[in-house]
Design an enzyme around this catalytic site. Structure first.
Site, mmCIF file in Angstrom:
data_model
loop_
_atom_site.group_PDB
_atom_site.id
_atom_site.type_symbol
_atom_site.label_atom_id
_atom_site.label_comp_id
_atom_site.label_asym_id
_atom_site.label_seq_id
_atom_site.Cartn_x
_atom_site.Cartn_y
_atom_site.Cartn_z
ATOM 1 N N ARG A 60 0.759 -1.326 0.169
ATOM 2 C CA ARG A 60 0.232 -0.384 0.454
ATOM 3 C C ARG A 60 0.683 1.414 -0.179
ATOM 4 N NH1 ARG A 60 -2.923 -1.081 3.830
ATOM 5 N NH2 ARG A 60 -4.745 -2.388 3.531
ATOM 6 N N TYR A 61 2.002 1.374 0.453
ATOM 7 C CA TYR A 61 3.183 2.878 0.879
ATOM 8 C C TYR A 61 4.059 2.143 0.024
ATOM 9 C CZ TYR A 61 -0.071 3.422 4.753
ATOM 10 O OH TYR A 61 -1.113 3.829 5.394
ATOM 11 N N ARG B 36 7.416 -0.162 2.323
ATOM 12 C CA ARG B 36 7.083 -1.060 2.901
ATOM 13 C C ARG B 36 5.458 -1.594 2.489
ATOM 14 N NH1 ARG B 36 5.325 3.551 4.384
ATOM 15 N NH2 ARG B 36 3.556 4.520 5.603
ATOM 16 N N CYS C 277 -9.779 -11.519 17.789
ATOM 17 C CA CYS C 277 -10.826 -10.413 19.191
ATOM 18 C C CYS C 277 -12.315 -9.904 18.167
ATOM 19 C CB CYS C 277 -9.537 -8.803 18.589
ATOM 20 S SG CYS C 277 -7.892 -8.987 19.012
ATOM 21 N N ARG D 168 -10.357 -8.030 10.075
ATOM 22 C CA ARG D 168 -9.838 -8.669 9.200
ATOM 23 C C ARG D 168 -10.587 -10.048 9.250
ATOM 24 N NH1 ARG D 168 -3.558 -8.125 8.770
ATOM 25 N NH2 ARG D 168 -3.320 -6.457 7.203
ATOM 26 N N ASP E 6 -11.811 0.196 12.916
ATOM 27 C CA ASP E 6 -12.795 0.092 11.546
ATOM 28 C C ASP E 6 -13.813 -0.479 11.512
ATOM 29 O OD1 ASP E 6 -9.514 0.466 10.701
ATOM 30 O OD2 ASP E 6 -9.150 -1.411 11.696
ATOM 31 N N ASP F 221 -7.638 4.242 9.398
ATOM 32 C CA ASP F 221 -7.029 3.458 7.803
ATOM 33 C C ASP F 221 -8.541 4.359 6.959
ATOM 34 O OD1 ASP F 221 -5.392 1.779 7.270
ATOM 35 O OD2 ASP F 221 -5.267 0.639 8.986
ATOM 36 N N LYS G 168 -2.884 4.773 5.953
ATOM 37 C CA LYS G 168 -3.785 6.331 7.748
ATOM 38 C C LYS G 168 -3.305 6.717 7.235
ATOM 39 C CE LYS G 168 -1.996 2.222 10.186
ATOM 40 N NZ LYS G 168 -1.330 2.323 8.730
#
Length: 363
Positions: free
Chosen positions: A104-105, A108, A121, A126, A286, A323, A330
Site C-alpha cells: 500500500r505504501y 514498505r 478479537c 480481518r 475499522d 485507516d 492511514k
C-alpha cells in the site's frame, strides 16, 4: 444481546492448555451462560472464536461489562451489520500483487505469512479472512512473496502480520527473518502481534532469538487495548523481548465499552510505557462487519486525545489515526486531514491529497 460473563473454571497456571475455540467450550469453561449458546453458535458460524487460557484468567466474574471479556467473548451484536461495513475495510485486496503481500505504501509491505491467531478479537478488521482452516503460505507461495520483495528495491520495511506471525514456530520465523536479512535493500522487519499479552508463555528464548537478523533491525508492534491485559506474565514476556534489544511500540484500538474514557486510556498507556513499550497508534475502529457496537464517534476520540494532551506524559501520547476505507492509507485524525462534510459525516484527505467521504457507522 450481550453475553453474561461468569467465573472461569479453575486452572493450573503451570499447565499450558489449548485455546477455547468452540461455543460449547466457552460455556463449559464458565465464560458464557448456557442460555447464550444459540447466539454464540450463530456468531461462530460467521466469525472465528478463540480465547487463550491467559485471557480467560483475566476476566473479572463480578463485572458484567468486563473489558477483557468484551474483546474476546462473542456477542449477539456481531450479527448486526450496518450498510457501510465492509468485508475488507482497509482495502488489502486491491494492493495485493501476489498472495501474502500487501503493498500500500511505497517503502514498505505487509507479509501475511499466516492467517491464524491465538485469540480472535471481536472487532478484528480481518475477521472474515482469518481463523481456523485459513490458508498459511506454503513453501512456493512464500518463495513468491519474498521474490516480490527482492524485486522491489523501494521496499525498506517488511511488516509481518496476518493472522499473528508469532504463532509460527521459532524455526519458521527464523527462516523468514534470515531470508529477509539476505535482501540488501530491506532494512527493517516489524512484527505485528498480540502474543506477548494473550499467550505470553509462547515468548520463549528460542522465539526471541528467531526474531533477530544479523543485519536488519527487528521491531515489534504490540496490540494491547486495556491495562488489565498487562499483568505480570505479559510484562515478563515483554521484558524478554526488550532485554534482547528488540524495540517495542504499541497499537491500541479505541473501543466503546473497553477503553473509551480518559482514565482507562491514561492507565493503559502508562502501563505500556512502564513496560518499556512506546504507544504509537490509537486506531479509530475499522468498518468491519458486525462491529458497530465497538466504534466510538471520531468526535469522541478527538475529545479523548485532548483530555490526554498536557496532563499525561508525552511518552504516553499515541497518534489517533484512521485507516481510510478502500486502501487509501492511514492518516492522523487532525484538522489537516479531516473536515466535516456538512451532512453529518466527514471528508478525509489521504496522504496523496485524495479526498474521500467517510461515514462512522456507529450504534
Amino acid at each position: 444481546m450481550g453475553i453474561t460473563v461468569r467465573q472461569p473454571a479453575p486452572r493450573n497456571a503451570s499447565i499450558r492448555t489449548a485455546p477455547i475455540r468452540t461455543s460449547a467450550g466457552l460455556v463449559e469453561a464458565g465464560l458464557a451462560e448456557a442460555t447464550a449458546l444459540p447466539v454464540l453458535e450463530q456468531v461462530a458460524a460467521s466469525f472465528a472464536v478463540s480465547v487463550t487460557d491467559q485471557m480467560a484468567g483475566l476476566i473479572d466474574p463480578t463485572d458484567p461489562n468486563d473489558p477483557v471479556a468484551r474483546q474476546f467473548i462473542p456477542a449477539g451484536e456481531e450479527l448486526r451489520t450496518t450498510p457501510g461495513e465492509l468485508a475488507d475495510p482497509i482495502g488489502d485486496g486491491p494492493h495485493s500483487p501476489v498472495k501474502g503481500i500487501v503493498h500500500r505504501y511505497r517503502d514498505r509491505v505487509l507479509l501475511k505469512a499466516v492467517n491464524v491467531c491465538p485469540v480472535y478479537c471481536r472487532f478484528c478488521f480481518r475477521r472474515e479472512m482469518v481463523g481456523p482452516g485459513s490458508e498459511t503460505l506454503d513453501g512456493a507461495e512464500l518463495d513468491t512473496a519474498l521474490a516480490y520483495i527482492a524485486e522491489h528495491e523501494e521496499v525498506w520495511e517488511v511488516i509481518l502480520t496476518g493472522g499473528d506471525p508469532l504463532i509460527l514456530s521459532p524455526r519458521r520465523l527464523a527462516e523468514i527473518v534470515t531470508r529477509l536479512d539476505a535482501i540488501p535493500h530491506v532494512g527493517i522487519v516489524r512484527f505485528h502481534t498480540r502474543v506477548p499479552v494473550v499467550d505470553p508463555d509462547r515468548v520463549t528464548p528460542e522465539l526471541v532469538a528467531a526474531l533477530k537478523g544479523k543485519r536488519i533491525a527487528s521491531w515489534l508492534m504490540l496490540h494491547a487495548n486495556h491495562w488489565r491485559e498487562l499483568d505480570d506474565t505479559a510484562r515478563g514476556a515483554i521484558a524478554r523481548l526488550v532485554d534482547a534489544g528488540i524495540p517495542l511500540l504499541s497499537q491500541t484500538v479505541l473501543l466503546k465499552g473497553v477503553n473509551d474514557d480518559a482514565e482507562t486510556l491514561t492507565r493503559t498507556f502508562r502501563a505500556l510505557v512502564q513496560a518499556r513499550v512506546k504507544p504509537h497508534y490509537l486506531h479509530q475502529g475499522d468498518l468491519a462487519k458486525g462491529t458497530a457496537h465497538f466504534r466510538t464517534t471520531i468526535q469522541r476520540g478527538r475529545a479523548l486525545m485532548r483530555e490526554l494532551r498536557g496532563d499525561v506524559s508525552g511518552l504516553c501520547q499515541p497518534t489517533y489515526v484512521l485507516d481510510i476505507p478502500g486502501g487509501h492509507g492511514k492518516v492522523p485524525l487532525t484538522a489537516d486531514y479531516l473536515a466535516p462534510d456538512g451532512e453529518g459525516g466527514w471528508t478525509v484527505t489521504d496522504p496523496r491529497g485524495g479526498r474521500h467521504a467517510y461515514s462512522e457507522e456507529v450504534e
